[in-house]
Design a protein around this motif. Structure first.
Motif, PDB file in Angstrom:
ATOM      1  N   ALA A 138       0.832  -1.204   0.000  1.00 54.73           N
ATOM      2  CA  ALA A 138       0.000   0.000   0.000  1.00 54.73           C
ATOM      3  C   ALA A 138       0.862   1.248   0.000  1.00 54.73           C
ATOM      4  CB  ALA A 138      -0.932  -0.006   1.214  1.00 54.73           C
ATOM      5  N   ALA A 139       1.905   1.258   0.829  1.00 52.01           N
ATOM      6  CA  ALA A 139       2.788   2.426   0.895  1.00 52.01           C
ATOM      7  C   ALA A 139       3.469   2.666  -0.446  1.00 52.01           C
ATOM      8  CB  ALA A 139       3.819   2.239   2.001  1.00 52.01           C
ATOM      9  N   ALA A 140       3.894   1.598  -1.094  1.00 49.01           N
ATOM     10  CA  ALA A 140       4.543   1.742  -2.400  1.00 49.01           C
ATOM     11  C   ALA A 140       3.568   2.276  -3.439  1.00 49.01           C
ATOM     12  CB  ALA A 140       5.115   0.400  -2.846  1.00 49.01           C
ATOM     13  N   ASP A 141       2.339   1.782  -3.419  1.00 47.05           N
ATOM     14  CA  ASP A 141       1.337   2.222  -4.390  1.00 47.05           C
ATOM     15  C   ASP A 141       0.939   3.687  -4.185  1.00 47.05           C
ATOM     16  OD1 ASP A 141       1.327  -0.268  -5.538  1.00 47.05           O
ATOM     17  OD2 ASP A 141      -0.530  -0.940  -4.581  1.00 47.05           O
ATOM     18  N   LEU A 142       0.916   4.119  -2.942  1.00 43.96           N
ATOM     19  CA  LEU A 142       0.450   5.466  -2.647  1.00 43.96           C
ATOM     20  C   LEU A 142       1.515   6.529  -2.898  1.00 43.96           C
ATOM     21  CD1 LEU A 142      -1.617   4.714   0.578  1.00 43.96           C
ATOM     22  CD2 LEU A 142      -2.513   5.477  -1.631  1.00 43.96           C
ATOM     23  N   GLY A 143       2.776   6.122  -3.051  1.00 46.85           N
ATOM     24  CA  GLY A 143       3.800   7.073  -3.473  1.00 46.85           C
ATOM     25  C   GLY A 143       4.786   7.460  -2.393  1.00 46.85           C
ATOM     26  N   ALA A 144       5.702   8.329  -2.775  1.00 46.77           N
ATOM     27  CA  ALA A 144       6.849   8.668  -1.935  1.00 46.77           C
ATOM     28  C   ALA A 144       6.452   9.357  -0.639  1.00 46.77           C
ATOM     29  CB  ALA A 144       7.817   9.552  -2.716  1.00 46.77           C
ATOM     30  N   GLY A 145       5.324  10.026  -0.609  1.00 43.81           N
ATOM     31  CA  GLY A 145       4.891  10.729   0.601  1.00 43.81           C
ATOM     32  C   GLY A 145       4.146   9.851   1.569  1.00 43.81           C
ATOM     33  N   THR A 146       4.289   8.548   1.434  1.00 41.59           N
ATOM     34  CA  THR A 146       3.564   7.612   2.293  1.00 41.59           C
ATOM     35  C   THR A 146       4.542   6.693   3.016  1.00 41.59           C
ATOM     36  OG1 THR A 146       1.730   7.606   0.712  1.00 41.59           O
ATOM     37  CG2 THR A 146       1.749   5.860   2.362  1.00 41.59           C
ATOM     38  N   LEU A 147       4.270   6.462   4.288  1.00 46.34           N
ATOM     39  CA  LEU A 147       5.062   5.543   5.098  1.00 46.34           C
ATOM     40  C   LEU A 147       4.155   4.425   5.585  1.00 46.34           C
ATOM     41  CD1 LEU A 147       7.624   4.782   6.758  1.00 46.34           C
ATOM     42  CD2 LEU A 147       6.695   6.258   8.583  1.00 46.34           C
ATOM     43  N   GLY A 148       4.588   3.191   5.433  1.00 43.68           N
ATOM     44  CA  GLY A 148       3.834   2.058   5.927  1.00 43.68           C
ATOM     45  C   GLY A 148       4.401   1.560   7.240  1.00 43.68           C
ATOM     46  N   VAL A 149       3.523   1.278   8.191  1.00 40.66           N
ATOM     47  CA  VAL A 149       3.923   0.752   9.494  1.00 40.66           C
ATOM     48  C   VAL A 149       3.012  -0.414   9.840  1.00 40.66           C
ATOM     49  CG1 VAL A 149       4.209   1.218  11.963  1.00 40.66           C
ATOM     50  CG2 VAL A 149       4.727   3.012  10.284  1.00 40.66           C
ATOM     51  N   ALA A 150       3.585  -1.590  10.018  1.00 45.91           N
ATOM     52  CA  ALA A 150       2.793  -2.750  10.425  1.00 45.91           C
ATOM     53  C   ALA A 150       2.419  -2.590  11.892  1.00 45.91           C
ATOM     54  CB  ALA A 150       3.576  -4.041  10.210  1.00 45.91           C
ATOM     55  N   ALA A 151       1.134  -2.521  12.185  1.00 44.40           N
ATOM     56  CA  ALA A 151       0.669  -2.315  13.563  1.00 44.40           C
ATOM     57  C   ALA A 151      -0.756  -2.804  13.688  1.00 44.40           C
ATOM     58  CB  ALA A 151       0.754  -0.836  13.940  1.00 44.40           C
ATOM     59  N   ASP A 152      -1.058  -3.393  14.832  1.00 47.61           N
ATOM     60  CA  ASP A 152      -2.396  -3.888  15.156  1.00 47.61           C
ATOM     61  C   ASP A 152      -2.985  -2.961  16.207  1.00 47.61           C
ATOM     62  OD1 ASP A 152      -4.651  -5.242  16.004  1.00 47.61           O
ATOM     63  OD2 ASP A 152      -3.658  -7.189  16.173  1.00 47.61           O
ATOM     64  N   ASN A 153      -4.150  -2.386  15.940  1.00 42.38           N
ATOM     65  CA  ASN A 153      -4.756  -1.472  16.902  1.00 42.38           C
ATOM     66  C   ASN A 153      -4.994  -2.115  18.264  1.00 42.38           C
ATOM     67  OD1 ASN A 153      -4.781   0.392  14.865  1.00 42.38           O
ATOM     68  ND2 ASN A 153      -6.992   0.726  14.852  1.00 42.38           N
ATOM     69  N   ALA A 154      -5.099  -3.439  18.300  1.00 41.66           N
ATOM     70  CA  ALA A 154      -5.304  -4.126  19.572  1.00 41.66           C
ATOM     71  C   ALA A 154      -4.047  -4.105  20.441  1.00 41.66           C
ATOM     72  CB  ALA A 154      -5.739  -5.575  19.324  1.00 41.66           C
ATOM     73  N   ASP A 155      -2.905  -3.796  19.869  1.00 42.90           N
ATOM     74  CA  ASP A 155      -1.639  -3.711  20.598  1.00 42.90           C
ATOM     75  C   ASP A 155      -1.602  -2.382  21.360  1.00 42.90           C
ATOM     76  OD1 ASP A 155       0.943  -3.445  21.511  1.00 42.90           O
ATOM     77  OD2 ASP A 155       1.902  -3.727  19.554  1.00 42.90           O
ATOM     78  N   PRO A 156      -1.475  -2.410  22.691  1.00 37.84           N
ATOM     79  CA  PRO A 156      -1.480  -1.162  23.455  1.00 37.84           C
ATOM     80  C   PRO A 156      -0.381  -0.187  23.058  1.00 37.84           C
ATOM     81  CG  PRO A 156      -1.804  -3.040  24.922  1.00 37.84           C
ATOM     82  CD  PRO A 156      -1.449  -3.595  23.569  1.00 37.84           C
ATOM     83  N   MET A 157       0.691  -0.675  22.437  1.00 40.20           N
ATOM     84  CA  MET A 157       1.805   0.194  22.058  1.00 40.20           C
ATOM     85  C   MET A 157       1.688   0.720  20.628  1.00 40.20           C
ATOM     86  SD  MET A 157       3.312   0.217  24.851  1.00 40.20           S
ATOM     87  CE  MET A 157       4.676   1.265  24.328  1.00 40.20           C
ATOM     88  N   ALA A 158       0.692   0.252  19.879  1.00 40.64           N
ATOM     89  CA  ALA A 158       0.610   0.604  18.461  1.00 40.64           C
ATOM     90  C   ALA A 158       0.425   2.098  18.238  1.00 40.64           C
ATOM     91  CB  ALA A 158      -0.531  -0.170  17.799  1.00 40.64           C
ATOM     92  N   ALA A 159      -0.439   2.716  19.014  1.00 43.41           N
ATOM     93  CA  ALA A 159      -0.746   4.134  18.792  1.00 43.41           C
ATOM     94  C   ALA A 159       0.498   5.002  18.938  1.00 43.41           C
ATOM     95  CB  ALA A 159      -1.833   4.585  19.758  1.00 43.41           C
TER      96      ALA A 159
END
Length: 251
Positions: free
Chosen positions: A47-68
């Motif tokens: 997704a980050a690659a498709d959306l272009g250079a101004g996008t950063l991808g971060v693998a994170a699960d909202n259920a993880d208390p540290m994700a936010a």
């Protein structure tokens, strides 16, 4: 119309597919920098690659208390600022009040409800005046949807939390909004139609109850979400905006 999004920085959780992806795409297309997250690292990278250079991808699960905190840190480290977040998560398991299990309820509560609350609270601590927190909710905020009992239970609660948060953050110049999709043509909605046993018949029946006579497109949803997150919507807060083709008949 210039939405004022150029070089502003937004986090979009669940931004690898469906409604989150559509919103991230609309933000990026108008010049915003976007951090997209999701549980699947491969999808996040794609997704980050498709959306272009101004996008950063971060693998994170909202259920993880540290994700936010990880997401906000990533936004500031990469782009030097943080202007808002759109909290989108996958839909909870379908089912009826009798059929859904405690495990399904617990899992959905951790990711859909508590995870969203954590992301919003963390964003509220980090945002300044002009910041915005958006929630992707559902038409079930106003009316239960048959076969989606867990969603019917959790989404209205999140809408109530969002309204409370809007009152609390308003004096700091931070806005809180909700976006309420109905039948938007995503993989999730196609799966729900297929669960009826006759996807085409289900789609036709659903479309017949929509005044515009059709399902919405992800792009139409994304455009509304991008506007609500943008400075162009600077006097809108505490409201829930249906994106449903007129399906909701109440005011």
């Amino acid at each position: 119309m210039d939405l004022g999004l150029k070089d502003r920085v937004y986090i979009v959780t669940g931004g690898t597919r469906g409604l989150g992806r559509a919103a991230a795409q609309a933000l990026a297309a108008d010049g915003a920098k976007v951090v997209v997250s999701g549980r699947d690292g491969r999808r996040v990278a794609e997704a980050a690659a498709d959306l272009g250079a101004g996008t950063l991808g971060v693998a994170a699960d909202n259920a993880d208390p540290m994700a936010a905190q990880r997401l906000v840190h990533a936004a500031k480290e990469r782009f030097g600022r943080f202007d808002g977040v759109l909290i989108s998560v996958g839909g909870p398991p379908p089912g009826t009040a009798v059929d859904n299990t405690d495990e399904q309820w617990q899992g959905a509560f951790e990711s859909v409800f508590l995870g969203a609350v954590r992301v919003a609270r963390t964003a509220a601590e980090e945002l300044g005046e002009g910041g915005v927190i958006g929630f992707v909710l559902s038409g079930s905020v106003y009316e239960p949807i048959h076969g989606l009992t867990i969603s019917n239970g959790l989404r209205p609660g999140l809408a109530g939390f969002a309204k409370s948060l809007a009152d609390e953050l308003g004096p700091r110049g931070i806005r809180v909004v909700g976006v309420l999709p109905a039948r938007i043509d995503t993989d999730r909605v196609r799966e729900l139609d297929a669960l009826t046993g006759d996807a085409e018949a289900s789609r036709a029946a659903q479309a017949s109850r929509i005044p515009l006579g059709r399902y919405g497109t992800p792009e139409e949803f994304g455009a509304v979400a991008a506007f609500l997150l943008s400075p162009a919507a600077s006097y809108l807060t505490g409201l829930m905006v249906p994106v449903d083709g007129g399906a909701r008949h109440g005011f």
